[in-house]
Scaffold this motif. Structure first.
Motif, PDB file in Angstrom:
ATOM      1  N   SER A 108       0.806  -1.229   0.000  1.00 40.14           N
ATOM      2  CA  SER A 108       0.000   0.000   0.000  1.00 40.14           C
ATOM      3  C   SER A 108       0.832   1.269   0.000  1.00 40.14           C
ATOM      4  N   ASN A 109       2.151   1.161  -0.121  1.00 35.71           N
ATOM      5  CA  ASN A 109       2.983   2.364  -0.067  1.00 35.71           C
ATOM      6  C   ASN A 109       4.081   2.322  -1.115  1.00 35.71           C
ATOM      7  N   GLN A 110       4.115   3.371  -1.933  1.00 38.06           N
ATOM      8  CA  GLN A 110       5.166   3.512  -2.946  1.00 38.06           C
ATOM      9  C   GLN A 110       5.717   4.931  -2.890  1.00 38.06           C
ATOM     10  N   ALA A 111       6.987   5.065  -3.207  1.00 43.29           N
ATOM     11  CA  ALA A 111       7.638   6.372  -3.258  1.00 43.29           C
ATOM     12  C   ALA A 111       8.420   6.486  -4.555  1.00 43.29           C
ATOM     13  N   LYS A 112       8.726   7.733  -4.933  1.00 42.14           N
ATOM     14  CA  LYS A 112       9.370   7.980  -6.217  1.00 42.14           C
ATOM     15  C   LYS A 112      10.888   7.892  -6.149  1.00 42.14           C
ATOM     16  N   VAL A 113      11.466   8.150  -4.979  1.00 43.11           N
ATOM     17  CA  VAL A 113      12.921   8.222  -4.912  1.00 43.11           C
ATOM     18  C   VAL A 113      13.389   7.948  -3.486  1.00 43.11           C
ATOM     19  N   LEU A 114      14.585   7.381  -3.380  1.00 42.84           N
ATOM     20  CA  LEU A 114      15.248   7.161  -2.096  1.00 42.84           C
ATOM     21  C   LEU A 114      16.396   8.145  -1.985  1.00 42.84           C
ATOM     22  N   ILE A 115      16.437   8.883  -0.867  1.00 40.96           N
ATOM     23  CA  ILE A 115      17.465   9.904  -0.644  1.00 40.96           C
ATOM     24  C   ILE A 115      18.368   9.461   0.503  1.00 40.96           C
ATOM     25  N   ILE A 116      19.676   9.503   0.269  1.00 41.73           N
ATOM     26  CA  ILE A 116      20.661   9.186   1.289  1.00 41.73           C
ATOM     27  C   ILE A 116      21.377  10.487   1.649  1.00 41.73           C
ATOM     28  N   PRO A 117      21.037  11.125   2.773  1.00 41.90           N
ATOM     29  CA  PRO A 117      21.746  12.348   3.150  1.00 41.90           C
ATOM     30  C   PRO A 117      23.171  12.025   3.563  1.00 41.90           C
ATOM     31  N   ASP A 118      23.984  13.055   3.804  1.00 39.96           N
ATOM     32  CA  ASP A 118      25.356  12.838   4.263  1.00 39.96           C
ATOM     33  C   ASP A 118      25.353  11.831   5.396  1.00 39.96           C
ATOM     34  N   THR A 119      26.097  10.750   5.209  1.00 34.63           N
ATOM     35  CA  THR A 119      26.072   9.628   6.140  1.00 34.63           C
ATOM     36  C   THR A 119      27.500   9.175   6.405  1.00 34.63           C
ATOM     37  N   GLU A 120      27.834   9.023   7.656  1.00 36.42           N
ATOM     38  CA  GLU A 120      29.178   8.536   7.968  1.00 36.42           C
ATOM     39  C   GLU A 120      29.240   7.021   7.850  1.00 36.42           C
ATOM     40  N   PHE A 121      28.270   6.320   8.434  1.00 37.11           N
ATOM     41  CA  PHE A 121      28.304   4.867   8.472  1.00 37.11           C
ATOM     42  C   PHE A 121      27.110   4.272   7.743  1.00 37.11           C
ATOM     43  N   MET A 122      27.396   3.291   6.887  1.00 37.06           N
ATOM     44  CA  MET A 122      26.337   2.537   6.223  1.00 37.06           C
ATOM     45  C   MET A 122      26.814   1.101   6.038  1.00 37.06           C
ATOM     46  N   ILE A 129      20.312  -1.213  -1.703  1.00 38.77           N
ATOM     47  CA  ILE A 129      19.971  -0.006  -2.465  1.00 38.77           C
ATOM     48  C   ILE A 129      20.248  -0.223  -3.949  1.00 38.77           C
ATOM     49  N   LEU A 130      21.385  -0.830  -4.250  1.00 34.14           N
ATOM     50  CA  LEU A 130      21.730  -1.063  -5.658  1.00 34.14           C
ATOM     51  C   LEU A 130      20.816  -2.106  -6.297  1.00 34.14           C
ATOM     52  N   LYS A 131      20.326  -3.065  -5.509  1.00 30.23           N
ATOM     53  CA  LYS A 131      19.339  -4.016  -6.043  1.00 30.23           C
ATOM     54  C   LYS A 131      18.055  -3.300  -6.432  1.00 30.23           C
ATOM     55  N   LEU A 132      17.642  -2.335  -5.620  1.00 34.15           N
ATOM     56  CA  LEU A 132      16.449  -1.546  -5.963  1.00 34.15           C
ATOM     57  C   LEU A 132      16.696  -0.772  -7.258  1.00 34.15           C
ATOM     58  N   ALA A 133      17.893  -0.176  -7.364  1.00 25.66           N
ATOM     59  CA  ALA A 133      18.209   0.581  -8.574  1.00 25.66           C
ATOM     60  C   ALA A 133      18.237  -0.334  -9.797  1.00 25.66           C
ATOM     61  N   GLU A 134      18.784  -1.516  -9.636  1.00 32.08           N
ATOM     62  CA  GLU A 134      18.849  -2.463 -10.762  1.00 32.08           C
ATOM     63  C   GLU A 134      17.471  -2.714 -11.361  1.00 32.08           C
ATOM     64  N   THR A 135      16.459  -2.737 -10.505  1.00 33.04           N
ATOM     65  CA  THR A 135      15.098  -3.039 -10.970  1.00 33.04           C
ATOM     66  C   THR A 135      14.257  -1.797 -11.218  1.00 33.04           C
ATOM     67  N   GLY A 136      14.914  -0.616 -11.264  1.00 35.23           N
ATOM     68  CA  GLY A 136      14.191   0.565 -11.717  1.00 35.23           C
ATOM     69  C   GLY A 136      14.073   1.713 -10.750  1.00 35.23           C
ATOM     70  N   ALA A 137      14.623   1.590  -9.548  1.00 33.63           N
ATOM     71  CA  ALA A 137      14.467   2.650  -8.551  1.00 33.63           C
ATOM     72  C   ALA A 137      15.391   3.829  -8.844  1.00 33.63           C
ATOM     73  N   LYS A 138      14.984   5.008  -8.353  1.00 34.55           N
ATOM     74  CA  LYS A 138      15.795   6.216  -8.431  1.00 34.55           C
ATOM     75  C   LYS A 138      16.344   6.502  -7.038  1.00 34.55           C
ATOM     76  N   VAL A 139      17.669   6.765  -6.975  1.00 34.52           N
ATOM     77  CA  VAL A 139      18.349   6.972  -5.700  1.00 34.52           C
ATOM     78  C   VAL A 139      19.228   8.207  -5.802  1.00 34.52           C
ATOM     79  N   ILE A 140      19.200   9.027  -4.746  1.00 37.59           N
ATOM     80  CA  ILE A 140      20.075  10.199  -4.678  1.00 37.59           C
ATOM     81  C   ILE A 140      20.945  10.091  -3.434  1.00 37.59           C
ATOM     82  N   PHE A 141      22.275  10.092  -3.619  1.00 31.97           N
ATOM     83  CA  PHE A 141      23.220  10.188  -2.517  1.00 31.97           C
ATOM     84  C   PHE A 141      23.692  11.627  -2.424  1.00 31.97           C
ATOM     85  N   GLN A 142      23.600  12.222  -1.239  1.00 33.55           N
ATOM     86  CA  GLN A 142      24.165  13.562  -1.060  1.00 33.55           C
ATOM     87  C   GLN A 142      25.691  13.498  -1.107  1.00 33.55           C
TER      88      GLN A 142
END
Length: 925
Positions: free
Chosen positions: A566-580, A588-601
């Protein structure tokens, strides 16, 4: 309600339901409002003081609550009032369970729901919690062993108090000058003598499993006992089993078990913690205790503390929250939980229950002209609505419809909080995604207890003895109408913002990192996550927060990121992050592989946690290097990854556009149903807003719905570049819903009036009569007023001490035109007004701006008007304290003021009461 005409204006059919339910069904064609359900109405925490409840008063009070418009109660047993001990019931006793059963049956007959705190007071605990299962802490005692010098100290636990339980020795560790560790537990005998004499200078650390000794706060009779060890599965299971056994006699039909915010002080350990740590993190924490204790800001300290805090989170999530919810489901119950205040990942903890609950604590500043905010009557707390979004995000992303809120905790000093102050505060919660309000709170107070009745020390205390009670229905109607829409369909937020919890867990100070409402200046406000989220919201984007686990559980569907069905979003945003974690980047890259849009600050700097062989980011960097950026953009499979400091520009490049209505000073939230997009628009700015607005949702028509009055009307709309242009007028303090219809011909409504500019004004401020209807300590004498004025403006001491209702009545002449709209405007109302025109109830006025459309009730020629005003309790409470009349006498904690000092109203100034300034009728073409 009060008249057929008012019911027609409301346009709301009221159907009472017995269970909580999602409002996804389409409203009747002729009705633009969703139907009213039990959960659309506000609920309240219901303090059972001393469990001194009986069938007669339970029945009477629930009738009162239903008439006032409450949808349900949450039973919260606490300490009692002195002098009524003979009425006390032991928690979970047969008598208590009979009262629970009666309450549920009575509530059901009224269409109300019931939740139940799983315990008394807070946090979870009670007499059934053994010492073994009580909240636990790690105590480390330090010793030194000098080279060649015999060790003569006894390794024994040093008690803090005489009656403290003996702590259990878990392990003894030795550390050399380079902090290389050796476990020497086996060399300590039962008397605490260390039989170990290895060469060199050593620091010795003895690790004890100690009990915090915390008892349940504000416990009710039968509920006194130790606080639970939330990190131990066996302790939690034993706790749940006690309730399962107590409630096994029959099906008590309450809806949900409830757990308050995590206030388990000093609990940072559990019996099998070291084993769990090694299993989950891959090394023995005991070997690195000097770094866990250190507050030095270095990488090793931060990484080890991060691992420690992640393990605490895992135990809280797995052993308590998930375990508790699974058990509750076996009992046929839901769970409602406040995750904040805990040391865990708030998003995952909120997501693990059926109804995530946040909390509004203190009073926010709003620049609404005329809104009272006396600095002496508020706590030094500035609530942050972004804090509320952790609960709503968890609900949205996991497909849960309800987001509850403990609302108005310490909004202001006792007896001085008005509906006008409550309205923007609750609107702010709505804007953050809350849609299931719980008042904090209403106290059970028997009919025979003298005024002001039983009161809880930290509540809003809107009880049946409050002078505002007879006007409470108007405020509840506002919340009900709002929530009927805010529970409809699904949230419509286009952005997902990653919350880097590992950055929080890497804080070098302290051992535990308690993620609390009151410490947002430390763990939230300084972060890029907060700054970016706040900036994006202010720019007009709608967003939810997402955790590492939520990313892992998401998928891509038609180019959107689906976090649930029941929930969809248009883009995933990764703000400045020290640890991931490398796993998160891989997901995240698997989501992108299948069509997702991702923004890393920016590129995350490292993976979290510590490895004894040296922190390794190899996998993470290898994954990152697979992203082939060209000018900050990369094609990854069917999706796109952008690396950009300017997130707003990257969103524009992706064709994801903000709502420009925020540029006018409006705040908003959106919901989407099968046939419409709803906008909740709020003007908390200092100015009126009258402008053309361009809505991102495309609609065939737009309906305006006023949650204050229930009025609805259609507004002229134009389609422009797949968006909808309208013109709207909102005064400071007003809020409206817009229903952008996806199809034509759904409703037939009148045009929404244009209230921007009055064509004429009729001043009716003169010649009023004031009489007093009901209140204490005594009814003042009637007054004839040449000019309408507050009753406290007179020199009558009875009027100065009075809390209750007074009625202003007058007559006026009006040349009415059927083609025009007429609005009653009052300069100031202290604090709530109900209006009758020509004997018909026309509505309530209790919020800024003090206006009400009375067109349908006016007649050409002579008209009568009655304005009934309810004031605050403050003046009568001041009278009680000045007269030395005792009214506060409770066990455990007596009644305190907003600063937790003994309450005394004897030095208060008189609070203005009644109507002040002009009373006018505005005519609009």
């Amino acid at each position: 309600m009060h008249s057929k005409t008012y019911l027609i204006l409301l346009l709301i059919p009221v159907f009472l339901f017995l269970g909580f339910q999602s409002l996804e069904e389409k409203a009747a064609p002729a009705d633009p409002w969703p139907e009213i359900t039990q959960t659309a109405k506000p609920w309240t925490r219901w303090w059972w003081m001393g469990n001194a409840v009986d069938e007669q008063n339970l029945s009477m009070l629930l009738d009162e609550y239903a008439r006032a418009g409450l949808g349900g109660v949450e039973i919260a047993p606490i300490y009692g009032a002195k002098g009524y001990e003979d009425r006390y019931l032991e928690f979970l006793s047969e008598d208590w369970l009979n009262m629970l059963d009666f309450t549920v049956q009575k509530a059901n007959s009224l269409g109300m729901g019931v939740d139940m705190t799983q315990g008394t007071g807070w946090p979870f605990g009670g007499p059934q919690v053994s010492v073994e299962n009580a909240a636990t802490r790690m105590v480390i005692q330090d010793y030194e062993k000098r080279n060649g010098v015999p060790f003569t100290d006894q390794i024994a636990f040093e008690k803090r108090r005489e009656n403290q339980h003996n702590a259990e020795l878990i392990a003894v560790m030795a550390y050399d000058q380079q902090n290389q560790a050796e476990e020497i537990t086996a060399h300590v005998d039962k008397q605490g003598k260390l039989n170990w004499d290895k060469e060199g200078d050593w620091k010795i650390k003895a690790i004890f499993l100690d009990k915090t000794g915390q008892m349940v706060k504000r416990a009710a009779p039968g509920g006194v006992g130790f606080t639970l060890d939330h990190f131990s599965k066996s302790a939690v299971n034993a706790y749940n089993s006690h309730f399962e056994q107590a409630l096994s006699g029959k099906d008590y039909g309450f809806r949900a078990f409830y757990n308050d915010s995590f206030e388990v002080y000093g609990a940072d350990f559990t019996r099998d913690f070291f084993d769990e740590f090694e299993k989950r993190r891959g090394y023995d924490l005991k070997e690195f205790l000097p770094f866990l204790e250190s507050e030095e800001n270095n990488e090793k300290v931060r990484r080890i503390k991060s691992d420690y805090r992640e393990t605490i989170n895992d135990l809280l999530l797995n052993n308590f929250t998930e375990n508790w919810t699974a058990w509750a489901h076996e009992q046929g119950k839901l769970t409602k939980n406040q995750a904040h205040g805990s040391p865990g990942n708030l998003l995952d903890l909120y997501a693990a229950v059926d109804i995530p609950e946040c909390e509004t604590f203190g009073s926010s500043y709003f620049p609404i002209p005329g809104l009272r905010r006396d600095s002496a009557d508020i706590r030094n707390v500035d609530p942050d609505p972004i804090m509320l979004k952790f609960a709503s995000s968890a609900a949205h992303l996991t497909g849960k419809n309800l987001v509850s809120s403990e609302t108005f905790t310490w909004l202001g000093e006792h007896f001085k909080s008005s509906f006008s102050q409550m309205k923007p505060e609750v609107e702010q919660a709505f804007l953050a995604g809350v849609n299931h309000i719980f008042y904090h709170g209403v106290t059970y107070s028997p009919e025979d207890v003298p005024y002001p009745g039983w009161l809880f020390y930290a509540s809003l205390n809107l009880t049946q003895q409050n002078s505002l009670w007879s006007h409470f229905d108007g405020f509840n109607d506002f919340i009900t109408r709002s929530q009927s829409i805010l529970q409809a369909g699904n949230a419509d937020n286009e952005l997902l913002v990653y919350w880097p919890v590992y950055d929080v867990w890497a804080e070098p100070k302290g051992k535990m990192e308690m993620i609390t409402v009151h410490a947002v200046d430390e763990w939230l406000h300084p972060t890029a996550f907060y700054k970016q989220s706040k900036k994006l919201m202010e720019q007009g984007y709608s967003l939810d927060f997402i955790s590492d686990d939520m990313i892992q559980n998401s998928r891509t569907k038609d180019g959107l990121i689906a976090t649930s069905d029941s929930n969809q979003a248009k883009v995933l945003i990764i703000p400045d992050t020290e640890f991931m974690p490398a796993e998160t980047l891989g997901n995240i890259l698997k989501l992108a592989e299948t069509g997702a849009k991702v923004i890393f600050q920016s590129k995350p700097q490292s993976t979290p946690g510590f490895s004894p062989k040296g922190a390794s980011d190899t996998t993470f960097h290898q994954l990152w290097d697979t992203i082939d950026f060209v000018s900050g953009q990369a094609k990854v499979g069917n999706g796109q990854v952008i690396l950009s400091e300017e997130i707003d520009q990257a969103l524009m490049d992706l064709g994801i556009y903000r709502e420009t209505l925020v540029d006018r000073g409006l705040d908003f939230i959106r919901r989407k149903t099968a046939d419409a997009t709803y906008y909740f628009l709020v003007n908390h700015s200092a100015n009126s807003i009258s402008d053309e607005l361009l809505l991102n949702a495309k609609g065939k028509s737009v309906v305006v719905l006023d949650p204050l009055t229930g009025k609805a009307g259609e507004i002229h709309a134009q389609i422009e570049n797949q968006k909808t242009r309208i013109k709207l007028h909102l005064k400071s303090g007003e809020s409206l819903f817009l229903k952008v219809m996806h199809h034509e011909g759904q409703v037939e409504l009148p045009d929404w009036p244009d209230y921007q500019q009055a064509s004429s004004v009729l001043d009716i401020s003169s010649d009023w009569k004031l009489t007093f209807d009901k209140g204490l300590p005594k009814l003042p004498a009637a007054q004839n007023l040449n000019k309408i004025a507050p009753w406290t403006a007179s020199k009558d001491p009875d009027a100065a001490d009075f809390s209750g209702t007074g009625s202003y009545t007058s007559e006026f002449q009006l040349a009415k035109s059927a083609a025009k709209q007429y609005v009653l405007r009052i300069d100031k109302v202290y604090e709530s007004a109900k209006v009758w025109v020509n004997g018909e109830f026309a509505g309530a006025i209790w919020s800024i701006p003090y206006r009400l459309d009375i067109s349908k009730h006016l007649q050409n020629g002579e008209n009568t008007i009655k304005i009934e005003v309810a004031n605050l309790m403050a003046n009568s409470i001041r009278y009680l304290d000045r007269a030395g009349i005792e009214w506060r006498n409770y066990h455990e904690i007596n009644f305190v003021n907003i600063d937790y000092k003994p309450f005394d109203a004897s030095n208060w100034e008189t609070m203005p009461s009644g109507i002040e300034g002009k009373v006018e009728i505005l005519e609009f073409d």
